[in-house]
Enzyme design. Structure first.
Site, mmCIF file in Angstrom:
data_model
loop_
_atom_site.group_PDB
_atom_site.id
_atom_site.type_symbol
_atom_site.label_atom_id
_atom_site.label_comp_id
_atom_site.label_asym_id
_atom_site.label_seq_id
_atom_site.Cartn_x
_atom_site.Cartn_y
_atom_site.Cartn_z
ATOM 1 N N THR A 71 4.238 -8.974 -1.506
ATOM 2 C CA THR A 71 5.422 -8.543 -2.206
ATOM 3 C C THR A 71 6.341 -8.464 -1.372
ATOM 4 O O THR A 71 7.770 -9.055 -1.076
ATOM 5 C CB THR A 71 5.481 -7.751 -3.376
ATOM 6 O OG1 THR A 71 4.499 -8.375 -4.937
ATOM 7 C CG2 THR A 71 7.632 -8.075 -3.940
ATOM 8 N N SER A 109 -2.030 -10.236 -0.791
ATOM 9 C CA SER A 109 -2.932 -9.133 -0.683
ATOM 10 C C SER A 109 -4.479 -9.200 -1.136
ATOM 11 O O SER A 109 -5.053 -9.028 -1.112
ATOM 12 C CB SER A 109 -2.528 -7.375 -0.538
ATOM 13 O OG SER A 109 -2.495 -7.419 -1.702
ATOM 14 N N THR A 140 0.460 -4.392 -2.092
ATOM 15 C CA THR A 140 0.440 -3.322 -2.921
ATOM 16 C C THR A 140 -1.282 -3.432 -3.315
ATOM 17 O O THR A 140 -2.022 -2.622 -3.667
ATOM 18 C CB THR A 140 1.438 -2.479 -3.141
ATOM 19 O OG1 THR A 140 1.607 -4.410 -4.728
ATOM 20 C CG2 THR A 140 2.853 -2.978 -2.862
ATOM 21 N N ASP A 141 -1.350 -4.915 -3.814
ATOM 22 C CA ASP A 141 -2.753 -4.736 -4.771
ATOM 23 C C ASP A 141 -3.996 -3.981 -3.780
ATOM 24 O O ASP A 141 -4.356 -3.604 -4.589
ATOM 25 C CB ASP A 141 -2.516 -6.609 -5.130
ATOM 26 C CG ASP A 141 -1.745 -6.034 -6.103
ATOM 27 O OD1 ASP A 141 -1.260 -5.933 -6.749
ATOM 28 O OD2 ASP A 141 -1.727 -7.419 -5.871
#
Ligand SMILES: NC(=O)C[C@H](N)C(=O)O
Length: 377
Positions: A71, A109, A140-141
């Site tokens: 993101t 990710s 971030t995932d």
């Protein structure tokens, strides 16, 4: 921007694994030492990236900035189908720092694989000797998985700091620039070497072993037990960095490949083993996100007894270790008796990466068990 090609994974080393002991706080001239008595610094440290009384360095600090997508690089796609990685973020406000940028790939990710993690590790090994710090931007995932894979595979001397954002560049609350600036300050700070790869989000500094994503949308999306090992804030434009803890010594591994198939099964009330036999047949190893301290319904016990491949028991509970305390059928004590390996306090997806890396290094089931038992990660 310089694009650096895939470099492959390092050759297998003669030793099965290597425990790197790090002392703290290290000095800039000796950022990483082999000190078996290394312990956390007695007090928290507070200093700007360049303390006002410090002698100016002979040359500008050198930062390697590696973009991988997420993101932090995303915007709404022109076709209206939602967010996609498009433009890597610019690093704001760090004058007198020489920045080398690289973008080995640009992925959301959830598309990251262990092969990408190996590629990233190789790129960091290439850049580290000529830089004072490395920052990796990432979705971030799966950020915690990449951070932990780097933690297991990298023994570079300079800090490696991962960051991302929860909001994209066209949102009013875009957190990308501040996180990126924080990550750069942390990567170049003289007290950061020797702590292993770090994750910096929302001013909190986490170590790669314990950090986990705890919220799907909040800007403070990262946590994990026992919490951050440091904090970065800004007083005006001056960064203030506090470290509270030195992570424990960690082991590093040099797998010959990252292609072992390790699958995760998620336990629930009433599970009678659906999916287990198929997964055990096709995988090289299994991880089960089990219940509480590492317990399972009774039906799982004979299945695990009949599995020769490594079966690691993690927990779906968000904090705490896996311990073989219960003796009812499927209780943790019976699973260990059946040959299962407790994951200590690693969550299932980090236990999976460790198992995958150990299998890639050619370790036997017994050696793998020893690594988990001794917390050599
Ligand atoms: N905040 C984010 O970066 C989430 C995004 N889905 C990713 O991991 O790529």
């Amino acid at each position: 921007m310089r694009a650096i090609k895939a470099l492959g994974v390092r050759e297998r080393q003669p030793l099965p694994w290597q425990v790197v002991r790090l002392s703290g706080p290290p000095s800039p001239s000796n950022p990483q030492t082999l000190d078996p008595l290394a312990r956390p610094p007695a007090a928290a440290t507070t200093m700007p990236v360049m303390p006002s009384d410090a002698t100016p360095p002979a040359r500008a600090p050198r930062l390697a900035l590696i973009h991988t997508g997420g993101t932090i690089a995303s915007r709404p796609s022109p076709d209206g189908r939602g967010l996609t990685p498009q433009t890597p973020p610019a690093l704001p406000g760090l004058e007198e720092v020489q920045v080398t940028e690289a973008q080995p790939f640009s992925l959301p990710s959830p598309h990251m694989t262990p092969a990408h993690m190996g590629q990233l590790a190789a790129l960091i090994r290439e850049l580290a000797p000529t830089h004072d710090g490395v920052v990796v931007t990432h979705g971030t995932d799966t950020l915690e998985e990449t951070a932990f894979a780097l933690h297991l595979m990298l023994d570079v001397k300079v800090p490696v700091v991962l960051t991302g954002s929860m909001r994209h560049a066209e949102e009013i609350s875009w957190d990308g620039p501040a996180n990126l600036l924080d990550a750069a300050h942390v990567a170049l700070h003289p007290h950061s070497p020797g702590r292993g790869p770090l994750v910096v989000i929302g001013g909190d500094i986490f170590d790669a072993r314990t950090v986990t994503k705890i919220h799907t949308t909040a800007v403070d999306a990262f946590g994990g037990y026992p919490g951050p090992i440091g904090r970065i804030d800004r007083e005006g434009h001056t960064p203030r960095l506090h470290y509270f803890a030195m992570p424990e010594p960690r082991a590093t591994y040099h797998p010959a490949h990252l292609q072992a198939r390790v699958e995760i099964l998620y336990a629930y009330a009433g599970w009678t083993g659906e999916g287990y036999a198929e997964a055990a047949a096709r995988a090289d190893g299994l991880v089960i996100a089990a219940l509480g301290t590492g317990n399972l319904p009774a039906e799982l016990l004979p299945l695990i007894q009949g599995t020769a491949k490594p079966v690691v028991i993690a927990t779906r509970t968000h904090a705490g270790p896996v311990l073989p305390v219960y003796g009812y059928a499927g209780g943790g004590a019976t699973l260990v008796e059946a040959g299962a390996i407790p994951a200590s306090f690693l969550n299932a997806h980090k236990a999976r990466l460790l198992l995958l890396i150990l299998l890639g290094q050619g370790l036997t089931r017994e050696q793998i068990q020893t690594v988990f038992e001794r917390d050599e990660f």
